[in-house]
Design an enzyme around this catalytic site. Sequence first.
Site, PDB file in Angstrom:
ATOM      1  N   LYS A 133      44.383  46.683  33.112  1.00 49.23           N
ATOM      2  CA  LYS A 133      45.092  47.954  33.341  1.00 49.23           C
ATOM      3  C   LYS A 133      44.685  48.994  32.284  1.00 49.23           C
ATOM      4  O   LYS A 133      44.317  50.115  32.610  1.00 49.23           O
ATOM      5  CB  LYS A 133      46.620  47.737  33.297  1.00 49.23           C
ATOM      6  CG  LYS A 133      47.132  46.708  34.302  1.00 49.23           C
ATOM      7  CD  LYS A 133      48.638  46.511  34.223  1.00 49.23           C
ATOM      8  CE  LYS A 133      49.120  45.818  32.967  1.00 49.23           C
ATOM      9  NZ  LYS A 133      48.783  44.378  32.879  1.00 49.23           N
TER      10      LYS A 133
ATOM     11  N   ARG B 197      57.721  47.018  34.909  1.00 47.89           N
ATOM     12  CA  ARG B 197      57.464  45.578  34.877  1.00 47.89           C
ATOM     13  C   ARG B 197      58.666  44.785  35.368  1.00 47.89           C
ATOM     14  O   ARG B 197      58.604  43.547  35.400  1.00 47.89           O
ATOM     15  CB  ARG B 197      57.165  45.164  33.443  1.00 47.89           C
ATOM     16  CG  ARG B 197      55.679  45.008  33.112  1.00 47.89           C
ATOM     17  CD  ARG B 197      55.564  44.607  31.663  1.00 47.89           C
ATOM     18  NE  ARG B 197      54.330  43.967  31.315  1.00 47.89           N
ATOM     19  CZ  ARG B 197      53.292  44.592  30.761  1.00 47.89           C
ATOM     20  NH1 ARG B 197      53.313  45.879  30.561  1.00 47.89           N
ATOM     21  NH2 ARG B 197      52.226  43.898  30.415  1.00 47.89           N
TER      22      ARG B 197
ATOM     23  N   ARG C 161      39.919  38.330  23.483  1.00 45.93           N
ATOM     24  CA  ARG C 161      40.343  39.559  22.799  1.00 45.93           C
ATOM     25  C   ARG C 161      41.131  39.217  21.528  1.00 45.93           C
ATOM     26  O   ARG C 161      41.029  39.909  20.523  1.00 45.93           O
ATOM     27  CB  ARG C 161      41.216  40.415  23.733  1.00 45.93           C
ATOM     28  CG  ARG C 161      41.664  41.709  23.071  1.00 45.93           C
ATOM     29  CD  ARG C 161      42.355  42.660  24.038  1.00 45.93           C
ATOM     30  NE  ARG C 161      43.634  42.134  24.515  1.00 45.93           N
ATOM     31  CZ  ARG C 161      44.410  42.756  25.387  1.00 45.93           C
ATOM     32  NH1 ARG C 161      44.018  43.922  25.894  1.00 45.93           N
ATOM     33  NH2 ARG C 161      45.548  42.234  25.766  1.00 45.93           N
TER      34      ARG C 161
ATOM     35  N   ARG D  53      46.271  40.913  17.817  1.00 49.43           N
ATOM     36  CA  ARG D  53      47.545  40.850  18.555  1.00 49.43           C
ATOM     37  C   ARG D  53      48.053  39.411  18.601  1.00 49.43           C
ATOM     38  O   ARG D  53      47.401  38.546  19.191  1.00 49.43           O
ATOM     39  CB  ARG D  53      47.352  41.380  19.983  1.00 49.43           C
ATOM     40  CG  ARG D  53      47.312  42.884  20.064  1.00 49.43           C
ATOM     41  CD  ARG D  53      47.043  43.374  21.482  1.00 49.43           C
ATOM     42  NE  ARG D  53      47.994  42.888  22.468  1.00 49.43           N
ATOM     43  CZ  ARG D  53      48.020  43.299  23.715  1.00 49.43           C
ATOM     44  NH1 ARG D  53      47.163  44.237  24.125  1.00 49.43           N
ATOM     45  NH2 ARG D  53      48.910  42.820  24.559  1.00 49.43           N
TER      46      ARG D  53
ATOM     47  N   ARG E  62      53.719  34.871  28.846  1.00 50.09           N
ATOM     48  CA  ARG E  62      53.575  36.212  29.448  1.00 50.09           C
ATOM     49  C   ARG E  62      53.387  36.097  30.961  1.00 50.09           C
ATOM     50  O   ARG E  62      53.877  36.925  31.726  1.00 50.09           O
ATOM     51  CB  ARG E  62      52.405  36.958  28.803  1.00 50.09           C
ATOM     52  CG  ARG E  62      52.729  37.387  27.388  1.00 50.09           C
ATOM     53  CD  ARG E  62      51.499  37.738  26.584  1.00 50.09           C
ATOM     54  NE  ARG E  62      50.815  38.936  27.046  1.00 50.09           N
ATOM     55  CZ  ARG E  62      49.630  39.318  26.572  1.00 50.09           C
ATOM     56  NH1 ARG E  62      49.025  38.614  25.641  1.00 50.09           N
ATOM     57  NH2 ARG E  62      49.069  40.425  27.023  1.00 50.09           N
TER      58      ARG E  62
HETATM   59  P1  B4P Z   1      43.423  45.120  29.190  1.00 53.93           P
HETATM   60  O1  B4P Z   1      42.831  46.270  29.934  1.00 53.93           O
HETATM   61  O2  B4P Z   1      43.861  45.382  27.798  1.00 53.93           O
HETATM   62  O3  B4P Z   1      44.618  44.467  29.928  1.00 53.93           O
HETATM   63  P2  B4P Z   1      46.075  44.928  30.302  1.00 53.93           P
HETATM   64  O4  B4P Z   1      46.208  44.545  31.748  1.00 53.93           O
HETATM   65  O5  B4P Z   1      46.296  46.371  29.960  1.00 53.93           O
HETATM   66  O6  B4P Z   1      46.930  44.014  29.327  1.00 53.93           O
HETATM   67  P3  B4P Z   1      48.318  43.578  28.726  1.00 53.93           P
HETATM   68  O7  B4P Z   1      49.194  43.021  29.801  1.00 53.93           O
HETATM   69  O8  B4P Z   1      47.938  42.698  27.590  1.00 53.93           O
HETATM   70  O9  B4P Z   1      48.995  44.753  28.059  1.00 53.93           O
HETATM   71  P4  B4P Z   1      50.296  45.548  27.726  1.00 53.93           P
HETATM   72  O10 B4P Z   1      49.886  46.269  26.528  1.00 53.93           O
HETATM   73  O11 B4P Z   1      50.719  46.331  28.917  1.00 53.93           O
HETATM   74  O12 B4P Z   1      42.314  43.980  29.236  1.00 53.93           O
HETATM   75  C1  B4P Z   1      42.477  42.722  28.680  1.00 53.93           C
HETATM   76  C2  B4P Z   1      41.124  42.174  28.204  1.00 53.93           C
HETATM   77  O13 B4P Z   1      40.244  41.979  29.286  1.00 53.93           O
HETATM   78  C3  B4P Z   1      40.384  43.088  27.243  1.00 53.93           C
HETATM   79  O14 B4P Z   1      39.822  42.316  26.216  1.00 53.93           O
HETATM   80  C4  B4P Z   1      39.313  43.732  28.084  1.00 53.93           C
HETATM   81  O15 B4P Z   1      38.176  44.086  27.340  1.00 53.93           O
HETATM   82  C5  B4P Z   1      39.005  42.641  29.075  1.00 53.93           C
HETATM   83  N1  B4P Z   1      38.571  43.164  30.373  1.00 53.93           N
HETATM   84  C6  B4P Z   1      39.130  44.205  31.052  1.00 53.93           C
HETATM   85  N2  B4P Z   1      38.472  44.403  32.221  1.00 53.93           N
HETATM   86  C7  B4P Z   1      37.486  43.439  32.281  1.00 53.93           C
HETATM   87  C8  B4P Z   1      36.492  43.111  33.255  1.00 53.93           C
HETATM   88  N3  B4P Z   1      36.337  43.785  34.407  1.00 53.93           N
HETATM   89  N4  B4P Z   1      35.674  42.049  33.002  1.00 53.93           N
HETATM   90  C9  B4P Z   1      35.802  41.330  31.852  1.00 53.93           C
HETATM   91  N5  B4P Z   1      36.729  41.613  30.884  1.00 53.93           N
HETATM   92  C10 B4P Z   1      37.547  42.642  31.105  1.00 53.93           C
HETATM   93  O16 B4P Z   1      51.513  44.533  27.401  1.00 53.93           O
HETATM   94  C11 B4P Z   1      51.690  43.849  26.183  1.00 53.93           C
HETATM   95  C12 B4P Z   1      53.161  43.471  25.930  1.00 53.93           C
HETATM   96  O17 B4P Z   1      53.957  44.673  25.712  1.00 53.93           O
HETATM   97  C13 B4P Z   1      53.931  42.751  27.048  1.00 53.93           C
HETATM   98  O18 B4P Z   1      53.703  41.350  27.041  1.00 53.93           O
HETATM   99  C14 B4P Z   1      55.416  43.109  26.695  1.00 53.93           C
HETATM  100  O19 B4P Z   1      55.914  42.297  25.652  1.00 53.93           O
HETATM  101  C15 B4P Z   1      55.318  44.535  26.179  1.00 53.93           C
HETATM  102  N6  B4P Z   1      55.565  45.528  27.253  1.00 53.93           N
HETATM  103  C16 B4P Z   1      54.653  46.465  27.687  1.00 53.93           C
HETATM  104  N7  B4P Z   1      55.176  47.187  28.705  1.00 53.93           N
HETATM  105  C17 B4P Z   1      56.433  46.699  28.930  1.00 53.93           C
HETATM  106  C18 B4P Z   1      57.460  47.008  29.875  1.00 53.93           C
HETATM  107  N8  B4P Z   1      57.294  47.964  30.801  1.00 53.93           N
HETATM  108  N9  B4P Z   1      58.622  46.304  29.827  1.00 53.93           N
HETATM  109  C19 B4P Z   1      58.818  45.345  28.917  1.00 53.93           C
HETATM  110  N10 B4P Z   1      57.880  44.989  27.998  1.00 53.93           N
HETATM  111  C20 B4P Z   1      56.690  45.647  28.002  1.00 53.93           C
END
Ligand code: B4P
Length: 190
Positions: free
Chosen positions: A14, A89, A128, A134, A146
């Site tokens: 995302k 979420r 990552r 993290r 998670r």
């Molecule tokens: P990201 O792009 O970072 O993934 P994400 O889906 O945004 O991740 P996440 O769920 O961890 O994040 P959030 O901060 O929202 O990619 C992950 C990895 O994959 C990276 O290393 C990237 O380089 C790699 N990658 C991406 N695309 C790729 C591809 N095509 N091929 C290969 N590799 C690839 O959440 C973190 C925490 O914050 C949650 O657990 C929760 O505790 C809290 N939180 C956030 N929002 C919340 C909400 N609304 N309510 C309650 N808690 C919340």
Amino acid sequence: MINIVLFGKPGAGKGTQAEFLKEKYNLTHLSTGDIFRFNIKNETDLGKLARTFMDKGDLVPDEVTIKMLESEVDKNQDSAGFLFDGFPRTLAQAEALDAFLKSKNQSITATIALAADDNILVARLLERGKTSGRPDDQDEEKIRNRYQEYNEKTAPLMNYYNNQGKFHAVNGIGSVHEVTNRLSLVIDQL
Ligand code: B4P
């Protein structure tokens, strides 16, 4: 004005995709994860609270997250549209977002999910975790927690948006560029 929710399991990409889409479609990118991490880094009260949940891989409580998100939207009154990344979420967050946007005569245009298999995503997060610093990326047990949080609290949102005729999904596996192209195909038809 278009308002898009980027949806997907932890590590689905995302945040990665939002970086490209916000430029391409001139959207204000709001990542609740990034906002929490900013607050943790700056040791604010919000950050101290969020850390106790995030470090374990738990979701931060709704009342805190919803208030924070609404205040970020209000800070960007002149925006041409929002890209919500990692929010909503939970069902309570989705309902609060709909009500909040309605109060501003706006609505969600579409929710687009990045679909991917858990095992591939766990491997991405562990990779990552080697450099991100993290705590929620470094321990497989926390990562699995998670996914449990996602399955219990976030997955039901697919039905919520499907019932509104707003749910779309694209394959999240492939190069970053390929996935951006798949998302763009959906957005261009909205
Ligand atoms: P990201 O792009 O970072 O993934 P994400 O889906 O945004 O991740 P996440 O769920 O961890 O994040 P959030 O901060 O929202 O990619 C992950 C990895 O994959 C990276 O290393 C990237 O380089 C790699 N990658 C991406 N695309 C790729 C591809 N095509 N091929 C290969 N590799 C690839 O959440 C973190 C925490 O914050 C949650 O657990 C929760 O505790 C809290 N939180 C956030 N929002 C919340 C909400 N609304 N309510 C309650 N808690 C919340």
